[in-house]
Design a protein around this motif. Structure first.
Motif, PDB file in Angstrom:
ATOM      1  N   ASP A  65      -7.985  -4.998  -2.418  1.00  0.00           N
ATOM      2  CA  ASP A  65      -7.359  -5.589  -3.598  1.00  0.00           C
ATOM      3  C   ASP A  65      -6.339  -6.668  -3.239  1.00  0.00           C
ATOM      4  O   ASP A  65      -5.745  -7.274  -4.120  1.00  0.00           O
ATOM      5  CB  ASP A  65      -6.683  -4.472  -4.407  1.00  0.00           C
ATOM      6  N   HIS A  66      -6.127  -6.901  -1.934  1.00  0.00           N
ATOM      7  CA  HIS A  66      -5.080  -7.833  -1.502  1.00  0.00           C
ATOM      8  C   HIS A  66      -5.676  -9.016  -0.746  1.00  0.00           C
ATOM      9  O   HIS A  66      -6.751  -8.918  -0.158  1.00  0.00           O
ATOM     10  CB  HIS A  66      -4.061  -7.096  -0.637  1.00  0.00           C
ATOM     11  N   PHE A  67      -4.954 -10.125  -0.752  1.00  0.00           N
ATOM     12  CA  PHE A  67      -5.470 -11.364  -0.160  1.00  0.00           C
ATOM     13  C   PHE A  67      -4.315 -12.207   0.370  1.00  0.00           C
ATOM     14  O   PHE A  67      -3.145 -11.904   0.138  1.00  0.00           O
ATOM     15  CB  PHE A  67      -6.253 -12.163  -1.207  1.00  0.00           C
ATOM     16  N   HIS A  68      -4.647 -13.272   1.094  1.00  0.00           N
ATOM     17  CA  HIS A  68      -3.650 -14.228   1.565  1.00  0.00           C
ATOM     18  C   HIS A  68      -4.240 -15.622   1.481  1.00  0.00           C
ATOM     19  O   HIS A  68      -5.431 -15.807   1.737  1.00  0.00           O
ATOM     20  CB  HIS A  68      -3.236 -13.922   3.008  1.00  0.00           C
ATOM     21  N   VAL A  69      -3.416 -16.585   1.087  1.00  0.00           N
ATOM     22  CA  VAL A  69      -3.915 -17.960   0.994  1.00  0.00           C
ATOM     23  C   VAL A  69      -4.339 -18.441   2.377  1.00  0.00           C
ATOM     24  O   VAL A  69      -3.729 -18.084   3.384  1.00  0.00           O
ATOM     25  CB  VAL A  69      -2.849 -18.909   0.404  1.00  0.00           C
ATOM     26  N   SER A  70      -5.375 -19.244   2.421  1.00  0.00           N
ATOM     27  CA  SER A  70      -5.904 -19.693   3.716  1.00  0.00           C
ATOM     28  C   SER A  70      -5.680 -21.177   3.977  1.00  0.00           C
ATOM     29  O   SER A  70      -5.858 -21.644   5.101  1.00  0.00           O
ATOM     30  CB  SER A  70      -7.403 -19.379   3.807  1.00  0.00           C
ATOM     31  N   THR A  71      -5.283 -21.937   2.950  1.00  0.00           N
ATOM     32  CA  THR A  71      -5.034 -23.368   3.139  1.00  0.00           C
ATOM     33  C   THR A  71      -3.704 -23.764   2.497  1.00  0.00           C
ATOM     34  O   THR A  71      -3.183 -23.061   1.624  1.00  0.00           O
ATOM     35  CB  THR A  71      -6.146 -24.221   2.495  1.00  0.00           C
ATOM     36  N   LYS A  72      -3.174 -24.904   2.920  1.00  0.00           N
ATOM     37  CA  LYS A  72      -1.917 -25.411   2.367  1.00  0.00           C
ATOM     38  C   LYS A  72      -2.077 -25.743   0.881  1.00  0.00           C
ATOM     39  O   LYS A  72      -1.153 -25.533   0.080  1.00  0.00           O
ATOM     40  CB  LYS A  72      -1.472 -26.649   3.146  1.00  0.00           C
ATOM     41  N   GLU A  73      -3.256 -26.221   0.514  1.00  0.00           N
ATOM     42  CA  GLU A  73      -3.499 -26.571  -0.891  1.00  0.00           C
ATOM     43  C   GLU A  73      -3.499 -25.321  -1.772  1.00  0.00           C
ATOM     44  O   GLU A  73      -2.951 -25.324  -2.882  1.00  0.00           O
ATOM     45  CB  GLU A  73      -4.840 -27.308  -1.010  1.00  0.00           C
ATOM     46  N   GLU A  74      -4.114 -24.240  -1.279  1.00  0.00           N
ATOM     47  CA  GLU A  74      -4.106 -22.973  -2.021  1.00  0.00           C
ATOM     48  C   GLU A  74      -2.678 -22.462  -2.196  1.00  0.00           C
ATOM     49  O   GLU A  74      -2.304 -21.958  -3.254  1.00  0.00           O
ATOM     50  CB  GLU A  74      -4.935 -21.920  -1.273  1.00  0.00           C
ATOM     51  N   ARG A  75      -1.895 -22.610  -1.140  1.00  0.00           N
ATOM     52  CA  ARG A  75      -0.503 -22.156  -1.184  1.00  0.00           C
ATOM     53  C   ARG A  75       0.305 -22.965  -2.202  1.00  0.00           C
ATOM     54  O   ARG A  75       1.074 -22.409  -2.984  1.00  0.00           O
ATOM     55  CB  ARG A  75       0.121 -22.293   0.207  1.00  0.00           C
TER      56      ARG A  75
END
Length: 395
Positions: free
Chosen positions: A186-196
């Protein structure tokens, strides 16, 4: 098997017991165990009604909310008697409809008191989960242990350190340890600067944060002085860390976000002003978007003097976020070699580990992130811990 689960709160409401009650019930229901939960309604559930999660899992809400963490004594006393009365009557009503075999109550202790009375009247076994020993009044702690825990079929502790404390102070033979759990997927982390950048804007933090900032997250209640003292320790270490950075422009890009509320929040505000950290530190108060905040974080810290088995550390690690925590409760066992452990109050070591973390290469940091995620999946995921609970219920 049919289980009646009692907790003052239930997910999506805040707090460790709320999330654990929901996750365990959901897992049991998916394994064909009928589970009925009793809990106070959350602020998101403005209409008082029951909620059917699936064919084997229903939540019966009481017509009032649990008090906030900064509630006063009178509010808490009124809540105690309301929860005890409404909860007991609701349990009787459910009993007429579903002949449940087991009761599982989650602290704080009004839930356990309902389970205790119900077991005496209807001769049903009950389990009791203690999620921490940070009671505001010592007589409640003794009542909880000597009455509710003592008479339970099993009292389950989320931390082995809590187990050691209780074994020293009380004569209990029914204790066992099962750590908190989490649904890792159920958890995730942004992978790109644009997503962040997009997520920062969605969180309404774009006036304080930039996509290339290094973000430290500290999440915790501010209702207990021992927890806020740990936050102040971290602030002092954080200030020292920023002062000792060679690149002063780099220091401006390191941001610290505090999430939480409570009666001692003003102590934190005063310390931030005293240390002149307003440009680097922001207090966000209570937030309902913890998952998204973790998704943009580089490091989670929890340097409290008291903890049980903090959900937030499990959530951070499941989000690929390494953690820095104090050796209290179950924190050391959870983090292990995937992050940093310091003794409570050791400001020098906190500063040293901040420096160690931010000096990691990109590859080293990625490896640490993956180790954190893997440890949660292998040892604390609901598919691992849930099996232990079903085995315990079956016994």
């Amino acid at each position: 098997m049919r289980i009646l689960r009692i907790s003052t709160r239930n997910y999506p409401d805040i707090g460790g017991p709320a999330k654990q009650a929901y996750l365990l019930s959901k897992y049991c229901s998916e394994n064909k165990i009928k589970t009925i939960n009793i809990a106070c309604k959350s602020k998101n559930n403005s209409i008082f009604k029951n909620k059917k999660i699936n064919d084997n899992f229903e939540i019966y809400y009481l017509p009032f909310q649990a008090p906030r963490s900064n509630a006063g004594l009178i509010t808490r006393i009124i809540f105690f008697f309301k929860f005890l009365t409404y909860g007991f009557l609701k349990a009787i009503k459910i009993r007429r409809k579903f002949k449940f075999d087991v009761i599982h109550a989650h602290s704080p202790f009004p839930s356990g008191l309902i389970a205790y009375f119900f077991s005496k009247i209807f001769k049903l076994p009950y389990f009791y989960s203690i999620h921490g020993t940070d009671y505001p009044y010592s007589f409640l702690f003794h009542l909880d242990i000597n009455l509710i825990a003592y008479n339970s079929k099993k009292t389950i502790l989320v931390s082995r350190k809590i187990e050691n404390i209780l074994n020293k102070k009380f004569t209990l033979k029914n204790l066992c340890w099962i750590p908190n759990t989490i649904e890792s997927s159920d958890h995730f982390h942004v992978s790109t600067k644009e997503e962040r950048k997009t997520l920062i804007k969605k969180l309404n933090l774009d006036s304080f944060l930039k996509a290339n900032d290094k973000i430290i997250l500290y999440i915790g209640y501010m209702i207990f002085l021992q927890k806020v003292s740990g936050m102040i320790d971290f602030l002092i270490a954080f200030q020292n860390f920023l002062k000792n950075l060679k690149e002063k422009e780099e220091a401006k890009k390191i941001k610290l976000l505090f999430v939480g509320e409570g009666k001692y929040a003003d102590l934190l505000k005063t310390k931030i002003r005293e240390l002149k950290l307003e440009e680097n530190v922001i207090l966000l108060g209570k937030r309902d978007d913890i998952k998204e905040l973790l998704a943009i974080a580089d490091l989670l810290t929890l340097t409290s003097y008291i903890e049980g088995s903090p959900n937030v550390i499990l959530e951070a690690m499941a989000s690929n976020v390494p953690c820095l925590g104090t050796n209290v409760g179950e924190i050391k066992n959870i983090i292990g070699n995937t992050g940093y452990i310091v003794n409570p109050g050791d400001i020098g070591k906190i500063e040293e580990n901040l420096l160690n973390f931010f000096n990691l290469s990109k590859i080293q940091r990625s490896e640490l992130m993956e180790k954190a995620k893997k440890k949660v999946i292998d040892h604390f995921d609901i598919n691992v811990i849930g099996k232990k609970w079903i085995k315990l219920y079956s016994q």
